[in-house]
Motif scaffolding. Structure first.
Motif, PDB file in Angstrom:
ATOM      1  N   ARG A 127      35.859 -23.177   1.567  1.00 19.91           N
ATOM      2  CA  ARG A 127      36.653 -22.270   2.719  1.00 19.91           C
ATOM      3  C   ARG A 127      37.022 -23.366   3.823  1.00 19.91           C
ATOM      4  O   ARG A 127      38.122 -22.940   4.211  1.00 19.91           O
ATOM      5  CB  ARG A 127      35.474 -21.350   3.372  1.00 19.91           C
ATOM      6  N   LEU A 128      36.565 -24.276   4.228  1.00 25.22           N
ATOM      7  CA  LEU A 128      36.976 -25.176   5.321  1.00 25.22           C
ATOM      8  C   LEU A 128      37.947 -26.067   4.836  1.00 25.22           C
ATOM      9  O   LEU A 128      38.689 -26.720   5.624  1.00 25.22           O
ATOM     10  CB  LEU A 128      35.820 -26.080   6.003  1.00 25.22           C
ATOM     11  N   ASN A 129      38.202 -26.121   3.444  1.00 31.59           N
ATOM     12  CA  ASN A 129      39.339 -27.052   2.770  1.00 31.59           C
ATOM     13  C   ASN A 129      40.444 -26.477   2.158  1.00 31.59           C
ATOM     14  O   ASN A 129      41.108 -26.977   1.562  1.00 31.59           O
ATOM     15  CB  ASN A 129      38.469 -28.018   1.796  1.00 31.59           C
ATOM     16  N   ARG A 130      40.649 -25.018   2.596  1.00 32.53           N
ATOM     17  CA  ARG A 130      41.513 -24.266   1.905  1.00 32.53           C
ATOM     18  C   ARG A 130      43.108 -24.773   2.340  1.00 32.53           C
ATOM     19  O   ARG A 130      43.832 -24.954   1.634  1.00 32.53           O
ATOM     20  CB  ARG A 130      41.521 -22.884   2.582  1.00 32.53           C
ATOM     21  N   LYS A 131      43.164 -25.243   3.451  1.00 31.02           N
ATOM     22  CA  LYS A 131      44.617 -26.009   3.792  1.00 31.02           C
ATOM     23  C   LYS A 131      44.854 -27.118   2.859  1.00 31.02           C
ATOM     24  O   LYS A 131      45.979 -27.379   2.636  1.00 31.02           O
ATOM     25  CB  LYS A 131      44.628 -26.383   5.176  1.00 31.02           C
ATOM     26  N   ARG A 132      43.704 -27.772   2.560  1.00 31.92           N
ATOM     27  CA  ARG A 132      44.096 -29.101   1.745  1.00 31.92           C
ATOM     28  C   ARG A 132      44.336 -28.735   0.148  1.00 31.92           C
ATOM     29  O   ARG A 132      45.292 -29.189  -0.326  1.00 31.92           O
ATOM     30  CB  ARG A 132      42.713 -29.842   1.731  1.00 31.92           C
ATOM     31  N   PHE A 133      43.560 -27.579  -0.330  1.00 30.30           N
ATOM     32  CA  PHE A 133      43.934 -27.053  -1.463  1.00 30.30           C
ATOM     33  C   PHE A 133      45.630 -26.469  -1.771  1.00 30.30           C
ATOM     34  O   PHE A 133      46.097 -26.637  -2.756  1.00 30.30           O
ATOM     35  CB  PHE A 133      42.753 -25.956  -1.984  1.00 30.30           C
ATOM     36  N   TRP A 134      45.805 -25.771  -0.593  1.00 29.86           N
ATOM     37  CA  TRP A 134      47.136 -24.918  -0.414  1.00 29.86           C
ATOM     38  C   TRP A 134      48.391 -25.705  -0.049  1.00 29.86           C
ATOM     39  O   TRP A 134      49.454 -25.385  -0.045  1.00 29.86           O
ATOM     40  CB  TRP A 134      47.075 -23.725   0.425  1.00 29.86           C
ATOM     41  N   GLY A 135      48.028 -27.097   0.215  1.00 30.19           N
ATOM     42  CA  GLY A 135      49.369 -27.942   0.760  1.00 30.19           C
ATOM     43  C   GLY A 135      50.289 -27.992  -0.235  1.00 30.19           C
ATOM     44  O   GLY A 135      50.089 -27.416  -1.277  1.00 30.19           O
ATOM     45  N   GLY A 136      51.565 -28.459   0.282  1.00 27.58           N
ATOM     46  CA  GLY A 136      52.694 -28.602  -0.551  1.00 27.58           C
ATOM     47  C   GLY A 136      52.542 -29.579  -1.730  1.00 27.58           C
ATOM     48  O   GLY A 136      52.247 -29.010  -2.976  1.00 27.58           O
ATOM     49  N   GLU A 137      52.721 -30.856  -1.528  1.00 30.09           N
ATOM     50  CA  GLU A 137      52.883 -31.809  -2.636  1.00 30.09           C
ATOM     51  C   GLU A 137      51.501 -32.283  -3.087  1.00 30.09           C
ATOM     52  O   GLU A 137      50.686 -32.193  -2.165  1.00 30.09           O
ATOM     53  CB  GLU A 137      53.679 -32.815  -2.343  1.00 30.09           C
ATOM     54  N   MET A 138      51.271 -32.739  -4.212  1.00 23.48           N
ATOM     55  CA  MET A 138      50.010 -33.416  -4.739  1.00 23.48           C
ATOM     56  C   MET A 138      49.931 -34.639  -3.949  1.00 23.48           C
ATOM     57  O   MET A 138      50.014 -35.757  -4.646  1.00 23.48           O
ATOM     58  CB  MET A 138      49.994 -33.408  -5.958  1.00 23.48           C
ATOM     59  N   ASN A 139      49.378 -34.663  -2.662  1.00 26.01           N
ATOM     60  CA  ASN A 139      49.373 -36.042  -1.938  1.00 26.01           C
ATOM     61  C   ASN A 139      47.934 -36.777  -2.217  1.00 26.01           C
ATOM     62  O   ASN A 139      47.257 -35.925  -2.872  1.00 26.01           O
ATOM     63  CB  ASN A 139      49.744 -36.112  -0.627  1.00 26.01           C
ATOM     64  N   ALA A 140      47.615 -37.790  -1.633  1.00 29.67           N
ATOM     65  CA  ALA A 140      46.329 -38.456  -1.910  1.00 29.67           C
ATOM     66  C   ALA A 140      45.165 -37.660  -1.497  1.00 29.67           C
ATOM     67  O   ALA A 140      44.033 -37.400  -2.042  1.00 29.67           O
ATOM     68  CB  ALA A 140      46.164 -39.666  -1.350  1.00 29.67           C
ATOM     69  N   ASP A 141      45.456 -36.722  -0.253  1.00 34.79           N
ATOM     70  CA  ASP A 141      44.445 -36.051   0.368  1.00 34.79           C
ATOM     71  C   ASP A 141      44.089 -34.766  -0.519  1.00 34.79           C
ATOM     72  O   ASP A 141      43.104 -34.523  -0.630  1.00 34.79           O
ATOM     73  CB  ASP A 141      44.835 -35.672   1.834  1.00 34.79           C
ATOM     74  N   LYS A 142      45.166 -34.115  -0.673  1.00 37.16           N
ATOM     75  CA  LYS A 142      45.043 -32.932  -1.762  1.00 37.16           C
ATOM     76  C   LYS A 142      44.451 -33.389  -3.010  1.00 37.16           C
ATOM     77  O   LYS A 142      43.332 -32.434  -3.434  1.00 37.16           O
ATOM     78  CB  LYS A 142      46.437 -32.338  -1.908  1.00 37.16           C
ATOM     79  N   LEU A 143      44.708 -34.575  -3.784  1.00 39.16           N
ATOM     80  CA  LEU A 143      44.114 -34.884  -4.858  1.00 39.16           C
ATOM     81  C   LEU A 143      42.642 -35.094  -4.693  1.00 39.16           C
ATOM     82  O   LEU A 143      41.762 -34.810  -5.687  1.00 39.16           O
ATOM     83  CB  LEU A 143      44.832 -36.027  -5.428  1.00 39.16           C
ATOM     84  N   SER A 144      42.158 -35.799  -3.543  1.00 41.71           N
ATOM     85  CA  SER A 144      40.798 -36.388  -3.267  1.00 41.71           C
ATOM     86  C   SER A 144      40.179 -34.757  -2.920  1.00 41.71           C
ATOM     87  O   SER A 144      39.053 -34.581  -3.776  1.00 41.71           O
ATOM     88  CB  SER A 144      40.603 -36.800  -1.929  1.00 41.71           C
ATOM     89  N   ALA A 145      40.319 -33.736  -2.428  1.00 41.72           N
ATOM     90  CA  ALA A 145      40.007 -32.524  -2.179  1.00 41.72           C
ATOM     91  C   ALA A 145      39.660 -31.967  -3.754  1.00 41.72           C
ATOM     92  O   ALA A 145      38.466 -31.433  -4.044  1.00 41.72           O
ATOM     93  CB  ALA A 145      40.880 -31.471  -1.539  1.00 41.72           C
ATOM     94  N   TYR A 146      40.834 -31.733  -4.364  1.00 44.20           N
ATOM     95  CA  TYR A 146      40.558 -31.267  -6.053  1.00 44.20           C
ATOM     96  C   TYR A 146      39.436 -31.918  -6.742  1.00 44.20           C
ATOM     97  O   TYR A 146      38.618 -31.371  -7.496  1.00 44.20           O
ATOM     98  CB  TYR A 146      41.975 -31.259  -6.635  1.00 44.20           C
ATOM     99  N   GLN A 147      39.667 -33.126  -6.843  1.00 40.86           N
ATOM    100  CA  GLN A 147      38.749 -34.261  -7.366  1.00 40.86           C
ATOM    101  C   GLN A 147      37.320 -34.038  -6.914  1.00 40.86           C
ATOM    102  O   GLN A 147      36.303 -34.086  -7.807  1.00 40.86           O
ATOM    103  CB  GLN A 147      38.942 -35.554  -7.310  1.00 40.86           C
ATOM    104  N   THR A 148      37.007 -33.924  -5.952  1.00 33.17           N
ATOM    105  CA  THR A 148      35.649 -33.514  -5.164  1.00 33.17           C
ATOM    106  C   THR A 148      35.055 -32.165  -5.707  1.00 33.17           C
ATOM    107  O   THR A 148      33.964 -32.182  -6.441  1.00 33.17           O
ATOM    108  CB  THR A 148      35.707 -33.545  -3.571  1.00 33.17           C
ATOM    109  N   LEU A 149      36.007 -31.200  -5.777  1.00 31.65           N
ATOM    110  CA  LEU A 149      35.415 -30.011  -6.013  1.00 31.65           C
ATOM    111  C   LEU A 149      35.302 -29.902  -7.428  1.00 31.65           C
ATOM    112  O   LEU A 149      34.200 -29.232  -7.834  1.00 31.65           O
ATOM    113  CB  LEU A 149      36.747 -28.937  -5.801  1.00 31.65           C
ATOM    114  N   TYR A 150      36.095 -30.685  -8.331  1.00 34.15           N
ATOM    115  CA  TYR A 150      35.978 -30.635  -9.813  1.00 34.15           C
ATOM    116  C   TYR A 150      34.573 -31.273 -10.048  1.00 34.15           C
ATOM    117  O   TYR A 150      33.813 -30.869 -11.062  1.00 34.15           O
ATOM    118  CB  TYR A 150      37.039 -31.468 -10.402  1.00 34.15           C
ATOM    119  N   ALA A 151      34.397 -32.376  -9.418  1.00 32.67           N
ATOM    120  CA  ALA A 151      32.978 -33.276  -9.828  1.00 32.67           C
ATOM    121  C   ALA A 151      31.661 -32.260  -9.482  1.00 32.67           C
ATOM    122  O   ALA A 151      30.900 -32.262 -10.253  1.00 32.67           O
ATOM    123  CB  ALA A 151      33.006 -34.378  -8.852  1.00 32.67           C
TER     124      ALA A 151
END
Length: 344
Positions: free
Chosen positions: A8-32
């Motif tokens: 919930r607190l990282n929605r903006k990171r998930f919904w951001g535009g391009e797949m930058n390092a910060d967005k990738l980190s958010a997804y990788q953490t959630l995946y793990a």
């Protein structure tokens, strides 16, 4: 914690535009985390765990992608039906545990929960901004821990600032309520006198009990040791503020709603209602709209002042205030308002 806090607190990171390092980190953490949860729950929820695991790991070109500590891009030629029940049970990597970070995040969660409870107590919606939280801190370590997650707390509870006070003496009035079930068996006949002594404690003594965890008293000529587990420490509300206690944390919330705060709250409420209309109408997330709002003196200043904010949030190319007697009627607690929303 994963769904109600991290996601919930990282929605903006998930919904951001391009797949930058910060967005990738958010997804990788959630995946793990989700993959590990699937493995942990496999023995007690075997079918759902297997479904979750297979959905996560996926299949590319008939080969199943599997994580490897040395190279996350490695592929395995395992059959695509590989089950979570054929994987090794997770083993904690204790070198990745950050106790300091966990402590700070726990403080953020506790303060946020306390402030939200105070809002509910007086029925003030989270969309209504408030001006300040007051937090008495017992030492520099506690102050630094709260400051590290200050922005997260403020965003979560929709409050403008946090005020830190060195201690609660002179700011908050605290009282002690004894737990008779715990103290009674220990002090028996002197319990009545002990209860009176606790009710008469000075604010500095209560602060000492909070900071050290125990307090020595002499009652009826006998020594008594009181711990924080033996009592409930209650803070009295001060004019214009609501106060809450939880363990060693005390939070006071300024519940005064100024005209400026009220206008911002109305703007946020309009954004929420218009977004709901977009969803009901089946608009795509990128669809542009135009909005007509009933001209009403109770909403005019809020719309004029926050027109750009509202437009950006709901993707409106135009927001107009005009006489209306039809469309969708919004119930804004104090009054009702007609709104028309059309896709451009």
């Amino acid at each position: 914690h994963l769904s109600n806090w991290y996601v919930r607190l990282n929605r903006k990171r998930f919904w951001g535009g391009e797949m930058n390092a910060d967005k990738l980190s958010a997804y990788q953490t959630l995946y793990a985390c989700l993959k590990t949860v699937a493995q942990l729950m496999a023995p007690i929820a075997p079918f759902y765990a297997d479904k979750l695991y297979l959905d996560l790991t996926g299949v590319e070109n008939g080969k199943l992608k599997v994580e490897n500590e040395s190279d996350n891009s490695q592929f395995s030629t395992f059959n695509s039906q590989l089950s979570v029940h054929l994987t090794d049970f997770p083993i904690a990597n204790e070198s990745l545990i950050e106790k300091d970070l966990e402590e700070k995040m726990e403080i953020a969660q506790r303060i946020s929960s306390m402030v939200l409870a105070l809002r509910r107590k007086v029925n003030i919606k989270v969309r209504q901004p408030l001006s300040s939280i007051m937090v008495p801190v017992s030492d520099e370590h506690q102050r630094e821990a709260i400051q590290a997650v200050q922005e997260l707390i403020l965003n979560e509870v929709n409050v403008k600032t946090i005020q830190y006070v060195d201690n609660a003496v002179g700011v908050l009035v605290k009282k002690i309520k004894p737990d008779f079930k715990k103290l009674g068996p220990r002090y028996g006949k002197m319990m009545k006198e002990l209860a009176v002594a606790l009710a008469q404690l000075e604010q500095t003594q209560i602060l000492q009990l909070e900071q050290t965890g125990n307090l020595q008293l002499t009652v009826a000529g006998q020594s008594a040791e009181i711990t924080t587990g033996d009592v409930e420490i209650i803070s009295e509300d001060i004019p214009g503020w609501l106060v809450a206690n939880e363990g060693n944390l005390t939070v006071a919330l300024d519940i005064t709603i100024t005209e400026d705060l009220k206008k911002e709250g109305l703007a946020r409420e309009l954004v929420n209602r218009i977004q709901n209309i977009r969803k009901t109408n089946g608009y795509e997330i990128v669809d542009k709209i135009q909005v007509a709002i009933q001209s009403d003196e109770r909403i005019r200043e809020a719309v004029e002042e926050y027109r750009s904010y509202i437009a950006n949030q709901v993707l409106a190319e135009q927001i107009t205030l005009i006489p209306l007697s039809g469309g969708i009627e919004l119930d804004l607690d104090d009054f009702k308002l007609w709104v028309q929303v059309e896709k451009v």
